[in-house]
Design a protein around this motif. Sequence first.
Motif, mmCIF file in Angstrom:
data_model
loop_
_atom_site.group_PDB
_atom_site.id
_atom_site.type_symbol
_atom_site.label_atom_id
_atom_site.label_comp_id
_atom_site.label_asym_id
_atom_site.label_seq_id
_atom_site.Cartn_x
_atom_site.Cartn_y
_atom_site.Cartn_z
ATOM 1 N N TYR A 79 2.974 53.061 -27.993
ATOM 2 C CA TYR A 79 2.985 54.522 -28.057
ATOM 3 C C TYR A 79 4.359 54.923 -28.563
ATOM 4 C CZ TYR A 79 2.299 59.397 -26.933
ATOM 5 O OH TYR A 79 2.158 60.754 -27.034
ATOM 6 N N VAL A 80 4.382 55.714 -29.625
ATOM 7 C CA VAL A 80 5.654 56.115 -30.227
ATOM 8 C C VAL A 80 5.775 57.635 -30.233
ATOM 9 C CG1 VAL A 80 5.880 54.043 -31.653
ATOM 10 C CG2 VAL A 80 4.672 56.013 -32.556
ATOM 11 N N GLU A 81 7.003 58.086 -30.103
ATOM 12 C CA GLU A 81 7.318 59.509 -30.179
ATOM 13 C C GLU A 81 8.402 59.666 -31.227
ATOM 14 O OE1 GLU A 81 8.480 60.215 -26.145
ATOM 15 O OE2 GLU A 81 6.432 60.653 -25.526
ATOM 16 N N GLY A 82 8.207 60.620 -32.114
ATOM 17 C CA GLY A 82 9.185 60.817 -33.173
ATOM 18 C C GLY A 82 9.225 62.252 -33.640
ATOM 19 N N VAL A 83 10.011 62.484 -34.643
ATOM 20 C CA VAL A 83 10.204 63.818 -35.209
ATOM 21 C C VAL A 83 8.886 64.382 -35.733
ATOM 22 C CG1 VAL A 83 11.415 65.119 -37.008
ATOM 23 C CG2 VAL A 83 12.576 63.264 -35.817
ATOM 24 N N HIS A 84 8.060 63.537 -36.304
ATOM 25 C CA HIS A 84 6.808 63.977 -36.925
ATOM 26 C C HIS A 84 5.620 63.935 -35.975
ATOM 27 C CE1 HIS A 84 8.813 64.192 -40.755
ATOM 28 N NE2 HIS A 84 9.263 62.950 -40.584
ATOM 29 N N GLY A 85 5.875 63.735 -34.689
ATOM 30 C CA GLY A 85 4.799 63.717 -33.710
ATOM 31 C C GLY A 85 4.792 62.433 -32.905
ATOM 32 N N SER A 86 3.784 62.311 -32.080
ATOM 33 C CA SER A 86 3.667 61.126 -31.238
ATOM 34 C C SER A 86 2.235 60.620 -31.280
ATOM 35 C CB SER A 86 4.073 61.463 -29.806
ATOM 36 O OG SER A 86 3.264 62.505 -29.300
#
Length: 107
Positions: A79-86
């Motif tokens: 599971y990743v979270e970033g500037v462009h969403g998660s």
Amino acid sequence: MITITEKAASKVKEIAAAESLEGQGLRLRVVGGGCAGFSYDLYFEDAIGEMDEQYESNGVKLYVDPLSHQYLEETEIDYVEGVHGSGFKFNNPNVKGTCGCGSSFSA
């Protein structure tokens, strides 16, 4: 073997609790579609199918049908979270290519 990281497992458990789906397994499927040919599908399911493979990783039951299994062998779900969403990310060694947006793959 198909695995899920601790972070992804935590998110799955959080979603299951919010939707009153505790105890259900996570169905993983590969479906036709997307510009590269295949895409991933995840949803909760309360029963394993007769022909399914079942794994358990970090406290999450994973159900995979035989057709999808050939494309998912040795995959790790994160599971990743970033500037462009998660969202959930599939680290799949069977992928030969992806589309430009990353939402589908070829094997």
